[in-house]
Scaffold this active site. Structure first.
Site, PDB file in Angstrom:
ATOM      1  N   THR A 115      35.488  37.055  35.535  1.00  0.00           N
ATOM      2  CA  THR A 115      35.037  36.483  34.608  1.00  0.00           C
ATOM      3  C   THR A 115      33.976  36.097  34.251  1.00  0.00           C
ATOM      4  OG1 THR A 115      37.076  34.714  34.672  1.00  0.00           O
ATOM      5  CG2 THR A 115      35.141  33.819  33.019  1.00  0.00           C
ATOM      6  N   GLU A 172      39.276  23.451  35.754  1.00  0.00           N
ATOM      7  CA  GLU A 172      38.208  24.560  35.422  1.00  0.00           C
ATOM      8  C   GLU A 172      36.968  24.774  36.107  1.00  0.00           C
ATOM      9  OE1 GLU A 172      40.390  26.418  34.198  1.00  0.00           O
ATOM     10  OE2 GLU A 172      40.128  26.996  32.475  1.00  0.00           O
TER      11      GLU A 172
END
Lengths: 311, 311
Positions: free
Chosen positions: A184, A131
Site C-alpha cells: 500500500t 486499519e
C-alpha cells in the site's frame, strides 16, 4: 442459544471503486473472514487462535485486538472480557479489505455480544483503529462497507461523514487476486500530489454519474462512469496484464471496474450472475498463461455487511 | 390555437453548483427569458426585436439565431423559416445563464413549432452552439438545466452524456446578482491548471454526497456537501463581501451555496420558501451598505425547463 458466544461473518470489500478513489467502497458476499467471539470472566482481550494466515495473537498487534480495545475502552465496563478465534479467509495484502474485514468483524461482534450499545458510525471508528494498525492510516473506505454492506461513501473524515448509497440488486462483482505483492505504501508513493484540473473535473463528473447511476439503477450510466482518469493510469503498471484484462472483461460484458483498493486485486462489476461468470472465464484466459498464481471470486454485492452467522 | 406562433419561457440557471464545478447545474423558476416564435413563409431566421437588452439582431451574432440555425440545418427543410421576438429578463453577464436561457428557449421553441422532431439531447447540442457564440466554448452546464429543468449533470462532452438528477421538491434558491462585471474569461484565467490531489478527493467526495443527498432528499447531507474547496477559494475575491454573505446566509438557515456560474451572482439553496426569503433578507442586509446595485431572486427549482407558455 448461547448469546455469550457468537460467530461473525465479515465480508471482503472493494475500495477505490474506479472514479470513487478514496471515497467509494463496496462489500462483496464472499469471501469473508469469520470470527468466533466469546465473553469471558477475565477482563481484557485474548486472541485464542488465528487460522489461515500468519498474524500476531498479541491484541496490541492484531487488528481485531485493536478494534476490540477501542470498543471496550468506550464501553467502559472494567470487568468486560472477550476471547476471539479468527478464521482468515481473505488473504492479507490482497487488496480486498483483509484487515478491514477482521477489524469490522471484531467491532460488530463485540457490539452483538454486549447488547448493541453502539451505532454503525461508532463501530466504523473502532474498526478504523484496526486499519490504522494495518496501514498506518485510519482509512474508512473498506471498513465502512465491511460494516454497513453495499456501496458506501466516505465524504469526510473531519468530521466523519459516511453514507450508505443505493445498491442495485443485479450488480455482481468478479475479483481476480493475482498473488503478487503490492505494498500500500508503494502504491501511495507513486501517486502524484497534484493533478490536472481538467482530469479532476472529469473524475468528479464520473463520480457524480456513478452515484446517480446507482440510485437510478441505470446500468449504462454506471458503466460509462466507471472510469478513473487519475489513479488507474499511474497504478496500472503494478498489475500484470491490467489493460488486457480490463479490455477483455468489458468485451465479455462487464460494466467496468478497476484496481481494488491499492491492488493487486482487480474488480469488475457486471449486471447479473451470468455475465459475472463470463468475466471470470475471461480473467482465467488472460491470467492462465502468465505464470502468476491467482484466485478469482464471483459474488453479488453484499447489502448486509458484517453479521452474526450460525456457529 | 395558432400553433404557428408560440411563446416560450426559458429559465435562468445556476451552473457550477458548489462542488459540482463544470458538471452540475440547476434551473430556477424565475426569472426567465421569453421568446415569441412564428413560422414564416420566407426561409431562414429573422430576429424581429429584442427587448430588455442591447443585443445584435443579426442571427449570426445572436445566440437565439445561432441555436436556430443549427436546428434548421439539422431539420433539413429548405423552405423552413422562423421569426423571433426576444424578451430578455435575465441580464447578460449576470452569471445565471442569460445566454443559455435564450439559446435553450430558441431550440425548444423551434422544436415545438416544427412538431418536436428532436429529443432533449439534440436540443442541448443546438443550444450549446449559442453558448459557443456567447463565451467561445460550447458549454452545456447552463443549457442542460435550461432545457431539462431541475438538477442536471454533464458527465462528458466526448461523447455528450447528460443526466437529469432527482430534484427534491422542497429545495428553493435565493440568488443575488450584484451589478458588477465579471468576465467569464477572467474568471477562467485565474483558475489554477493543477490542483492538489487531496483537494480533488475532497471535491469528488462532496460531489458524490451531493448527488446522494438529492436522491435521498437528505437535506443535511446536501448541506454538508455544498462545499467547493477548489474554485471558490480562488474566485471569491471577484465577488464583493462573498465570505460575509455566505456565512450570514448559512446562519439564516441556508443549506449552502456558492458562486453562480463564473459570477458575479451568488446562489444559496434552502429547504422551503420561508428560509429562502429569510436568506434574501440577509442578502439585503449585507449588500445594502456596500453601494453596489443588485437584484435578488427567490425561486423554487424549476423541474420543467424551457416550455410553451400562454401568449
Amino acid at each position: 442459544m448461547d448469546t455469550d458466544c457468537i460467530k461473525i461473518f465479515a465480508p471482503a470489500t472493494v475500495a477505490n471503486v474506479a472514479c470513487g478513489f478514496d471515497v467509494i467502497g463496496l462489500a462483496i458476499d464472499a469471501p469473508g473472514d469469520e470470527i468466533i467471539l466469546r465473553k469471558t470472566d477475565t477482563p481484557g482481550i485474548v486472541i485464542k487462535a488465528i487460522h489461515g494466515a500468519d498474524l500476531p495473537l498479541d491484541p496490541l498487534l492484531n487488528v481485531c485486538g485493536v478494534a476490540a480495545q477501542h470498543f471496550l475502552k468506550k464501553l467502559d465496563q472494567p470487568d468486560a472480557g472477550v476471547e476471539m478465534e479468527i478464521f482468515k479467509n481473505i488473504a492479507p495484502g490482497s487488496g480486498i479489505g483483509s484487515s478491514a474485514a477482521s477489524s469490522a468483524g471484531a467491532a460488530v461482534g463485540l457490539n452483538e455480544l454486549f447488547g448493541r450499545p453502539f451505532d454503525n458510525k461508532q463501530l466504523i471508528r473502532f474498526a478504523m483503529e484496526g486499519e490504522r494498525l494495518a496501514s498506518g492510516a485510519a482509512h474508512a473506505d473498506n471498513v465502512a462497507p465491511a460494516i454497513m454492506g453495499g456501496f458506501t461513501l466516505v465524504r469526510s473524515y473531519q468530521p466523519l461523514d459516511i453514507t450508505a448509497l443505493h445498491t442495485p440488486a443485479a450488480l455482481w462483482v468478479t475479483v481476480i487476486h493475482p498473488q503478487i505483492e503490492v505494498k500500500t505504501s508503494d502504491a501511495r508513493a507513486i501517486l502524484k500530489q497534484k493533478v490536472l484540473m481538467t482530469d479532476a473535473i472529469k473524475q468528479w463528473g464520473n463520480v457524480a454519474a456513478l452515484v446517480a447511476g446507482l440510485y437510478q439503477e441505470d446500468y449504462g450510466l454506471i458503466s460509462r462512469s466507471l472510469e478513473d482518469v487519475i489513479v488507474e493510469p499511474v497504478r496500472a503498471i503494478l498489475i500484470p496484464a491490467f489493460h488486457e484484462l480490463k479490455i477483455k472483461c468489458k468485451e465479455a460484458g462487464a460494466l467496468g471496474g478497476g484496481i481494488s483498493g491499492s491492488g493487486p486485486s482487480v474488480f469488475m462489476l457486471s449486471r447479473g450472475e451470468i455475465i459475472a461468470r463470463q468475466v471470470r472465464d475471461v480473467m482465467n484466459e488472460v491470467y492462465a498463461p502468465l505464470g502468476v498464481d491467482y484466485n478469482i471470486y464471483v459474488s453479488p454485492i453484499s447489502t448486509q455487511g458484517s453479521r452474526v452467522i450460525p456457529m
